[in-house]
Design a protein around this motif. Structure first.
Motif, mmCIF file in Angstrom:
data_model
loop_
_atom_site.group_PDB
_atom_site.id
_atom_site.type_symbol
_atom_site.label_atom_id
_atom_site.label_comp_id
_atom_site.label_asym_id
_atom_site.label_seq_id
_atom_site.Cartn_x
_atom_site.Cartn_y
_atom_site.Cartn_z
ATOM 1 N N ASP A 270 77.407 26.014 -29.867
ATOM 2 C CA ASP A 270 76.515 27.042 -29.312
ATOM 3 C C ASP A 270 77.292 28.176 -28.643
ATOM 4 O O ASP A 270 76.709 29.151 -28.202
ATOM 5 C CB ASP A 270 75.594 26.422 -28.250
ATOM 6 N N THR B 196 59.746 24.971 -24.670
ATOM 7 C CA THR B 196 60.753 23.939 -24.937
ATOM 8 C C THR B 196 62.146 24.483 -24.606
ATOM 9 O O THR B 196 62.357 25.701 -24.516
ATOM 10 C CB THR B 196 60.764 23.542 -26.430
ATOM 11 N N TRP B 197 63.074 23.558 -24.459
ATOM 12 C CA TRP B 197 64.479 23.915 -24.194
ATOM 13 C C TRP B 197 65.017 24.798 -25.318
ATOM 14 O O TRP B 197 65.777 25.734 -25.085
ATOM 15 C CB TRP B 197 65.284 22.617 -24.064
ATOM 16 N N GLU B 198 64.610 24.512 -26.547
ATOM 17 C CA GLU B 198 65.099 25.290 -27.695
ATOM 18 C C GLU B 198 64.716 26.761 -27.569
ATOM 19 O O GLU B 198 65.413 27.640 -28.068
ATOM 20 C CB GLU B 198 64.547 24.719 -29.016
ATOM 21 N N GLU B 199 63.591 27.022 -26.889
ATOM 22 C CA GLU B 199 63.145 28.418 -26.743
ATOM 23 C C GLU B 199 63.903 29.167 -25.642
ATOM 24 O O GLU B 199 63.778 30.383 -25.532
ATOM 25 C CB GLU B 199 61.641 28.447 -26.402
ATOM 26 N N LYS C 38 70.166 28.985 -20.979
ATOM 27 C CA LYS C 38 70.659 27.621 -21.199
ATOM 28 C C LYS C 38 71.964 27.424 -20.437
ATOM 29 O O LYS C 38 72.223 26.381 -19.861
ATOM 30 C CB LYS C 38 70.911 27.374 -22.693
#
Ligand SMILES: [Zn+2]
Length: 322
Positions: free
Chosen positions: A122, A279-282, A288
Motif C-alpha cells: 500500500d 468500511t476501512w477499505e473506503e 489509513k
C-alpha cells in the motif's frame, strides 16, 4: 481572515485545501521585528494568504517560530525566511524538518509503519499522497534552536519556550507568563483530538503527550491560541477531555486485542473513527496512515506500561494483552 487577538497579536487563517483540517491558524506578533508562528503548507494558497496578511499589517521581514515538524506548520519556512530572519524550532523537530526534505526520512518512516503491520504493497499510493510529504518545505533550513525556558521577545511579549512533545517528538509552545497567553501549536485543539502518531525518534509518543498535557495543565493560561480551530478559554477543561479520550482509546484497544495476537494494522480498522466511511477499505489512503499511527501509539503505550506484550515475528511487531 486576519483577526486581532490581543495587542500586537494577529491570527491569520491559512487555508489547507483538500485537507480535513481545513485551516491553519498562523499567528503574527507585530513589533519592531515581527514574529510569524507557523506557516501553512508549501502551496500557493497558503503563501498568498500569509502575504496578504503581511501587506495588511505593513510587515516585510519576519522571524519565524515553528511549533513542530508537520508540513502544515513549516511548509513555507524557506519562502518567508529572509537572509536576516531567524527561524526558531526545537533541535529535534528542526533536524526532522531538514531530514524530511529528503527521501530517506520518508522511506525510514515507511519501514517503521511496515514493522507495525502496514502492508508494504500500500505504500506507493500512501506516501505519495501523504500531505506532509507532498507539501513540505523541501529546502534545508538554518534553524536557531530553542529549548525549554529560552525566552523570545516580540511586540511587548516575553515568550518562554515550553517543550511539549507527543504530537511530534520536538513539539514546542510559547508562553507569556505575565499575560497568561499560550501559543499551543497542535498540543491542545478545541474540536479535534491531535493525532498522536509514532515518529522516528519517539517510541512512546502517547506517554510523552499525556505528560505534556499534565505539565501545561499546571501553567496559568487565560488564553490558549491553538494552531487549528478557535481559541480555547478553558484550557484545563479541554485537557481533561483529551485525557479522557485517550483513556477510552486505551480501553478500546485492549478490548480489540482480546485474547489474541494482533498487529497495529489489524487493530486500527476495528477502532472507532469519526470519518464518513462505512468500511476501512473506503478510508482515503492518508487517513489509513494516520489511523494506524494512532493505533501504534496506543499499543506502544500499553506495552511500555506493562499492560500489553509485544513480540517480534518475521521482522514485525505483534501485540496481545498482558
Ligand atoms: Zn501537527
Amino acid at each position: 481572515m486576519l483577526k486581532q487577538i490581543a495587542e500586537n497579536i494577529y491570527r491569520k487563517t491559512v487555508p489547507l485545501p483538500h485537507n480535513p483540517l481545513r485551516e491553519l491558524n498562523a499567528y503574527i506578533i507585530k513589533g519592531e521585528k515581527s514574529l510569524l508562528i507557523d506557516t501553512g503548507f508549501n502551496r500557493p494558497e497558503c503563501e498568498e494568504a500569509l502575504r496578504s496578511a503581511f501587506d495588511e499589517l505593513g510587515i516585510d521581514a519576519v522571524d519565524l517560530f515553528i511549533t513542530h515538524l508537520h508540513s502544515d506548520h513549516c511548509g513555507l519556512v524557506s519562502k518567508f525566511a529572509k537572509e536576516q530572519s531567524r527561524v526558531f524550532a526545537s533541535e529535534t523537530d528542526g533536524e526532522l524538518i531538514n531530514f524530511g526534505s529528503g527521501n530517506l526520512y520518508w522511506s525510514m518512516l515507511d519501514e517503521l509503519f511496515i514493522k507495525f503491520g502496514f502492508p508494504r504493497a500500500d505504500f506507493g499510493r500512501n506516501t505519495d499522497i501523504h500531505p506532509g510529504r507532498q507539501y513540505c518545505n523541501g529546502e534545508m533550513v538554518k534553524f536557531t534552536t530553542v529549548a525549554e525556558g529560552d525566552v523570545l521577545e516580540y511586540g511587548g511579549y516575553r515568550l518562554e519556550a515550553v517543550a511539549a512533545p507527543g504530537h511530534t517528538p520536538g513539539h514546542m509552545c510559547l508562553y507569556d507568563r505575565e499575560k497568561k497567553i499560550l501559543f499551543g501549536g497542535d498540543l491542545i485543539l478545541g474540536t479535534i483530538s491531535p493525532n498522536i502518531c509514532i515518529e522516528l525518534c519517539a517510541e512512546n509518543p502517547l506517554r510523552d503527550y499525556l505528560e505534556s498535557l499534565a505539565k501545561v495543565g499546571q501553567m496559568d493560561v487565560r488564553l490558549l491560541l491553538a494552531a487549528h480551530g478557535t481559541e480555547i478559554t478553558d484550557m484545563n477543561a479541554r485537557i481533561r477531555e483529551l485525557c479522557a479520550h485517550h483513556e477510552a482509546r486505551l480501553a478500546e484497544v485492549q478490548k480489540i486485542l482480546g485474547s489474541g495476537w494482533k498487529t497495529a494494522y489489524m487493530v486500527a480498522p476495528e477502532m472507532n473513527w469519526d470519518i464518513s466511511c462505512r468500511t476501512w477499505e473506503e478510508f482515503p489512503a492518508p487517513q489509513k496512515w494516520f489511523a494506524t499511527g494512532e493505533a501504534i501509539s496506543h499499543l506502544q503505550y500499553l506495552y511500555f506500561a506493562g499492560k500489553a506484550q509485544r513480540e517480534e515475528r518475521e521482522g514485525g511487531y505483534w501485540f496481545r494483552n498482558a
